[in-house]
Write a protein that holds these residues in place. Structure first.
Motif, PDB file in Angstrom:
ATOM      1  N   ASP A 215     -31.162 -50.987  12.545  1.00  0.00           N
ATOM      2  CA  ASP A 215     -30.494 -49.711  12.782  1.00  0.00           C
ATOM      3  C   ASP A 215     -29.671 -49.771  14.069  1.00  0.00           C
ATOM      4  O   ASP A 215     -28.515 -49.325  14.122  1.00  0.00           O
ATOM      5  N   ILE A 216     -30.257 -50.344  15.112  1.00  0.00           N
ATOM      6  CA  ILE A 216     -29.555 -50.471  16.391  1.00  0.00           C
ATOM      7  C   ILE A 216     -28.319 -51.356  16.235  1.00  0.00           C
ATOM      8  O   ILE A 216     -27.220 -51.012  16.695  1.00  0.00           O
ATOM      9  N   PHE A 217     -28.490 -52.504  15.591  1.00  0.00           N
ATOM     10  CA  PHE A 217     -27.354 -53.405  15.392  1.00  0.00           C
ATOM     11  C   PHE A 217     -26.221 -52.702  14.632  1.00  0.00           C
ATOM     12  O   PHE A 217     -25.037 -52.835  14.984  1.00  0.00           O
ATOM     13  N   MET A 218     -26.581 -51.949  13.598  1.00  0.00           N
ATOM     14  CA  MET A 218     -25.550 -51.278  12.811  1.00  0.00           C
ATOM     15  C   MET A 218     -24.820 -50.240  13.653  1.00  0.00           C
ATOM     16  O   MET A 218     -23.597 -50.098  13.563  1.00  0.00           O
ATOM     17  N   ARG A 219     -25.551 -49.518  14.511  1.00  0.00           N
ATOM     18  CA  ARG A 219     -24.909 -48.523  15.375  1.00  0.00           C
ATOM     19  C   ARG A 219     -23.950 -49.188  16.362  1.00  0.00           C
ATOM     20  O   ARG A 219     -22.959 -48.591  16.771  1.00  0.00           O
ATOM     21  N   LEU A 220     -24.273 -50.425  16.744  1.00  0.00           N
ATOM     22  CA  LEU A 220     -23.444 -51.154  17.699  1.00  0.00           C
ATOM     23  C   LEU A 220     -22.284 -51.881  17.020  1.00  0.00           C
ATOM     24  O   LEU A 220     -21.495 -52.549  17.683  1.00  0.00           O
ATOM     25  N   GLY A 221     -22.209 -51.771  15.706  1.00  0.00           N
ATOM     26  CA  GLY A 221     -21.149 -52.454  14.980  1.00  0.00           C
ATOM     27  C   GLY A 221     -21.435 -53.919  14.711  1.00  0.00           C
ATOM     28  O   GLY A 221     -20.540 -54.650  14.276  1.00  0.00           O
ATOM     29  N   MET A 222     -22.692 -54.352  14.945  1.00  0.00           N
ATOM     30  CA  MET A 222     -23.087 -55.749  14.720  1.00  0.00           C
ATOM     31  C   MET A 222     -23.649 -55.860  13.302  1.00  0.00           C
ATOM     32  O   MET A 222     -24.852 -56.022  13.082  1.00  0.00           O
ATOM     33  N   THR A 223     -22.743 -55.752  12.333  1.00  0.00           N
ATOM     34  CA  THR A 223     -23.140 -55.559  10.939  1.00  0.00           C
ATOM     35  C   THR A 223     -23.959 -56.719  10.387  1.00  0.00           C
ATOM     36  O   THR A 223     -25.003 -56.511   9.739  1.00  0.00           O
ATOM     37  N   GLU A 224     -23.522 -57.946  10.617  1.00  0.00           N
ATOM     38  CA  GLU A 224     -24.239 -59.093  10.066  1.00  0.00           C
ATOM     39  C   GLU A 224     -25.647 -59.185  10.632  1.00  0.00           C
ATOM     40  O   GLU A 224     -26.608 -59.476   9.905  1.00  0.00           O
ATOM     41  N   ASP A 225     -25.788 -58.935  11.948  1.00  0.00           N
ATOM     42  CA  ASP A 225     -27.119 -58.953  12.545  1.00  0.00           C
ATOM     43  C   ASP A 225     -27.983 -57.849  11.945  1.00  0.00           C
ATOM     44  O   ASP A 225     -29.183 -58.040  11.711  1.00  0.00           O
ATOM     45  N   PHE A 230     -32.536 -56.128   8.343  1.00  0.00           N
ATOM     46  CA  PHE A 230     -33.031 -55.414   7.162  1.00  0.00           C
ATOM     47  C   PHE A 230     -33.642 -56.394   6.160  1.00  0.00           C
ATOM     48  O   PHE A 230     -34.658 -56.088   5.520  1.00  0.00           O
ATOM     49  N   GLU A 231     -33.035 -57.575   6.035  1.00  0.00           N
ATOM     50  CA  GLU A 231     -33.588 -58.575   5.119  1.00  0.00           C
ATOM     51  C   GLU A 231     -34.974 -59.031   5.582  1.00  0.00           C
ATOM     52  O   GLU A 231     -35.892 -59.185   4.773  1.00  0.00           O
ATOM     53  N   ARG A 232     -35.143 -59.220   6.901  1.00  0.00           N
ATOM     54  CA  ARG A 232     -36.463 -59.596   7.425  1.00  0.00           C
ATOM     55  C   ARG A 232     -37.477 -58.479   7.206  1.00  0.00           C
ATOM     56  O   ARG A 232     -38.661 -58.743   7.006  1.00  0.00           O
ATOM     57  N   ALA A 233     -36.998 -57.240   7.229  1.00  0.00           N
ATOM     58  CA  ALA A 233     -37.901 -56.103   7.028  1.00  0.00           C
ATOM     59  C   ALA A 233     -38.387 -56.005   5.588  1.00  0.00           C
ATOM     60  O   ALA A 233     -39.404 -55.357   5.318  1.00  0.00           O
ATOM     61  N   SER A 234     -37.703 -56.656   4.663  1.00  0.00           N
ATOM     62  CA  SER A 234     -38.044 -56.514   3.246  1.00  0.00           C
ATOM     63  C   SER A 234     -39.371 -57.169   2.879  1.00  0.00           C
ATOM     64  O   SER A 234     -39.840 -57.016   1.758  1.00  0.00           O
ATOM     65  N   VAL A 235     -40.004 -57.877   3.829  1.00  0.00           N
ATOM     66  CA  VAL A 235     -41.321 -58.462   3.551  1.00  0.00           C
ATOM     67  C   VAL A 235     -42.415 -57.410   3.600  1.00  0.00           C
ATOM     68  O   VAL A 235     -43.564 -57.676   3.235  1.00  0.00           O
ATOM     69  N   GLY A 236     -42.113 -56.191   4.045  1.00  0.00           N
ATOM     70  CA  GLY A 236     -43.110 -55.130   4.094  1.00  0.00           C
ATOM     71  C   GLY A 236     -43.662 -54.833   2.715  1.00  0.00           C
ATOM     72  O   GLY A 236     -43.016 -55.078   1.690  1.00  0.00           O
ATOM     73  N   THR A 237     -44.863 -54.307   2.703  1.00  0.00           N
ATOM     74  CA  THR A 237     -45.525 -54.022   1.418  1.00  0.00           C
ATOM     75  C   THR A 237     -46.003 -52.579   1.308  1.00  0.00           C
ATOM     76  O   THR A 237     -46.246 -52.107   0.199  1.00  0.00           O
ATOM     77  N   SER A 238     -46.164 -51.885   2.421  1.00  0.00           N
ATOM     78  CA  SER A 238     -46.669 -50.512   2.327  1.00  0.00           C
ATOM     79  C   SER A 238     -45.586 -49.613   1.757  1.00  0.00           C
ATOM     80  O   SER A 238     -44.385 -49.845   1.940  1.00  0.00           O
TER      81      SER A 238
END
Length: 765
Positions: A215-225, A230-238
């Motif tokens: 979210d922070i990266f996107m607000r800063l315009g660092m789209t790829e980061d 978000f991809e790393r976050a996709s390992v969540g299970t809850s």
């Protein structure tokens, strides 16, 4: 609005129980209250806590929970009194002082918040929560050095085992304030502590931190980061983690990724009604209506869904059944009461109705929103300097400065050209979607205030502190609007512009920006606002992206004629379908290209194919296309010879885009703003003979224009040059006209003239 999601609580509320020494009746009342509290039944919980306190006034935890109920019920003045009573009776209650500080901070009462946090720190100096909240408050007040000192004291109090939490929370606080750079510093510290720590960390906590980082990266315009986080976050299970990841992805226009996450959530939690509900909601928002209803049915098979009626109303509206949507939204508004957002949904639905007259639509808006003016602030209570010709401080309230949104498309060129010597702009951003267009808008205004998490009291206080003279609403009754703020009056002059093609019906919105075609002389009765008419057209289409003009050649005059519409499905009302079918019958061999987000859904395609078939139009005369990126969509206009405008809700952005790409539009002049936009644009382009006064006239014009293919080709070849030569497409002149409209509003205020749409009923100073 309740407490911010990242405000720290200091005790668990899930396993509270009444002390054994209180009378049995008090304990029973308390335990019932807590059951209601956990279920979100705030009014019932409040009554039961108060019953417990009448029996056992010494029950401190009941007094604290009573104050918490008042916060969640949203009456903040009463909630502050509740905390005052709690702390008078129990001055040593750490949680009470802390949460009173949160409430005061939310309301913008900084000195009282400061005092409350200081009392909490004095009571228990070894705890970190109040110190961290004080650090946040000091930064909000611009006292960065003092805030940094308190931040470090919070870290010392938390100890090594909780330092990660302190850094993480500070990152959230800073991001809420819009300070993404400082938020990144704090979150990187939290991640560093996580990496070097010895304790095992739950995969869902890791995923939550990665989401915040993204979210922070996107607000800063660092789209790829941001995408990688978000991809790393996709390992969540809850379930909660996956739903939040989907929501964030959706905000940043990652619709496919969001739905993939929600489908995984259903796979991991197949017995969860919420998993099916969230997938259904996402599908409906992305115009997959048939599958959305299937998932809703699965959710309802597991448990009743309180939002089912709202979703069915949304689906009805998005499939062109405006009257069913209106009926459902009005019923929900009645059920939920004055604070319900369903009032705005009902108002919006009425604009699409084939059955309501312009006067009925106007009267409905007034009826739905009259209550918003109750106890409103008076104009005379503002102390702004009334010099009529001084530089103006203008505030914009919007959630919509992001890619492809019409408000962003039309306002960006204006922001770039406003005379900063005459108009100083402050943006009060209430949205959740950020991209490069958001960053561009930030650079184009004098001040940018992140107000998404603020309640109306906080925002109104900040608007007054900023000395705003004219407050502009850019949303109307669309999503994430702040109509209640305007109803209570937050500035001496208030106006609505661009975001909503109708009178809002909201008291205390003094002006509506229009033109002489969408709001002709004699139509004033349809508006609760005074009219500030621009001289050429209410909207000026001056895209900042280069869309190559199609190379219209002789082949375009010799191919089978294609009519087209790129409008969203809600505008394709039964009246519109019947009208377009009549056009197709009048022009043998012609085809109709329909493009809309809904038409990636086979169910929507089949539904509209059947509607046209019922009007005598075979399926092979229709083409359906789903959504693509904006640049590709603009290029697709080359496949359309003549565009057809829907009724009663005309195309706005789509009509101007069609003209820009060389596609003239057949329009019908209706009886109110929303049904006269097409006439405004075509008359501004000096294409008066494309404007119909009746359905029969509409069909006649479409057929006549289709017959003379060489004249049509000549028009198409030179249409963009024609527009650029017209005053309505001169963005520099349009901006000067807009500035003049603002000046007219201000001078009217300074002269003390009457104001249409004044606050109803009682007023407060």
């Amino acid at each position: 609005m309740t407490s911010s999601s990242s405000d720290l609580q200091t005790d668990s509320q899930s396993n509270l129980a009444a002390p054994l020494e209180v009378p049995a009746a008090a304990a029973d009342a308390f335990n019932q209250a807590h059951t209601d509290f956990k279920a979100g039944r705030w009014a019932e919980a409040l009554a039961a806590y108060e019953a417990a306190l009448r029996i056992a006034p010494q029950l401190e935890v009941a007094a604290l929970q009573r104050a918490r109920c008042l916060v969640r019920l949203g009456d903040f003045a009463v909630a502050r009194e509740g905390f005052s009573q709690l702390l008078k009776a129990f001055p040593g209650n750490y949680s009470g002082w802390l949460e009173a500080g949160h409430l005061c901070r939310q309301q913008g009462v900084h000195q009282q918040a400061l005092a409350s946090y200081s009392r909490a720190i004095a009571l228990v100096p070894a705890r970190f929560e109040a110190r961290l909240s004080l650090a946040r408050l000091l930064e909000d007040m611009g006292q960065m050095e003092a805030g940094a000192a308190e931040y470090h004291r919070a870290l010392a109090a938390a100890g090594a085992d909780k330092n990660r939490l302190v850094h993480w929370r500070m990152a959230k606080y800073r991001l809420e304030r819009g300070d993404a750079a400082r938020a990144l510093e704090s979150l990187r510290q939290a991640l560093l502590v996580l990496r070097i720590g010895q304790e095992p960390i739950d995969e869902n906590e890791r995923a939550e931190m990665q989401m915040d980082l993204g979210d922070i990266f996107m607000r800063l315009g660092m789209t790829e980061d941001g995408h990688r986080a978000f991809e790393r976050a996709s390992v969540g299970t809850s379930e909660a983690t996956l739903v939040r990841l989907a929501d964030l992805s959706f905000r940043y226009n990652l619709w496919q990724e969001a739905q993939a996450v929600l489908r995984r959530n259903v796979e991991l939690h197949p017995g969860s009604d919420l998993a099916h509900w969230n997938l259904a909601h996402s599908l409906a928002e992305s115009w997959n209506m048939q599958e959305a209803l299937e998932e809703l049915a699965k959710a309802e098979a597991i448990a009743p869904q309180s939002g089912a009626k709202s979703m069915r109303a949304s689906v009805a509206g998005r499939t062109g059944d405006a009257d069913t949507a209106l009926q459902l939204y009005k019923a929900l508004a009645d059920e939920e009461g004055p604070g319900s957002k369903m009032h705005s949904s009902a108002a919006m639905s009425s604009l699409y109705s084939d059955k309501l007259s312009p006067r009925q639509v106007s009267d409905l808006h007034r009826e739905l929103f009259a209550h918003l003016g109750d106890n409103a602030r008076s104009v005379s209570s503002f102390k702004n300097d009334k010099s009529p010709d001084r530089p103006l401080r203008v505030g914009l309230v919007s959630a919509d400065f992001h890619h492809q949104h019409p408000v962003n498309i039309f306002m960006q060129p204006v922001l770039a050209r406003l005379d900063r010597r005459a108009v100083e702009v402050t943006m009060y951003f209430t949205g959740v979607s950020y991209d490069e267009q958001t960053q561009l808008a930030k650079r184009r205004v004098a001040r940018w205030v992140e107000a998404t998490t603020w309640n109306d009291s906080q925002l109104a206080r900040r608007i007054e502190e900023d000395g705003i003279d004219i407050l502009l609403d850019l949303s109307g009754h669309t999503s994430m609007q702040r109509m209640s703020l305007f109803g209570q009056r937050a500035a001496p002059v208030q106006a609505t512009f661009l975001g909503y093609p109708a009178s809002t019906g909201v008291p205390n919105i003094d002006w509506l920006v229009a033109d002489a075609v969408v709001a002709p002389a004699g139509s004033e009765v349809l508006f609760s606002e005074q009219l500030a008419r621009l001289p050429h057209s209410v909207f000026c289409f001056a895209p900042e992206t280069d869309y190559p003009y199609p190379d219209y050649g002789q082949a375009h005059a010799e191919r089978p004629l294609t009519f087209g519409s790129f409008n969203n499905v809600p505008k394709l009302t039964p009246h519109t379908v019947k009208l377009w079918a009549a056009v197709l019958k009048e022009v043998p061999g012609s085809r109709l290209l329909l493009k809309a987000p809904s038409f990636k859904d086979e169910g929507a395609i089949e539904a509209f194919a059947q509607r046209f078939l019922a009007e005598g139009i075979a399926r092979d005369r229709l083409a359906f296309r789903g959504p693509v990126g904006l640049t590709d969509m603009m290029a697709e206009y080359a496949d359309v010879d003549i565009a057809l405008d829907p009724v009663p809700y005309n195309g706005g952005t789509t009509t101007l885009q069609a003209l820009w790409m060389g596609v003239p539009v057949v329009v019908k002049a209706g009886g109110n703003f929303v049904s006269r936009m097409g006439a405004s644009f075509m008359q501004a382009a000096d294409l008066h003979d494309w404007v119909a006064e009746s359905d029969a006239d509409y069909v006649r014009i479409a057929a006549a224009m289709a017959r003379d293919r060489q004249a049509l080709l000549a028009l198409k070849q030179g249409l963009r040059e024609r527009l650029l030569a017209a005053p309505a497409w001169n963005i520099d002149q349009y901006t000067r006209d807009f500035e003049a409209a603002l000046r007219h509003m201000w001078r009217s205020h300074c002269g003390g003239g009457p104001k249409t749409g004044a606050a109803s009923k009682k007023k407060k100073a």
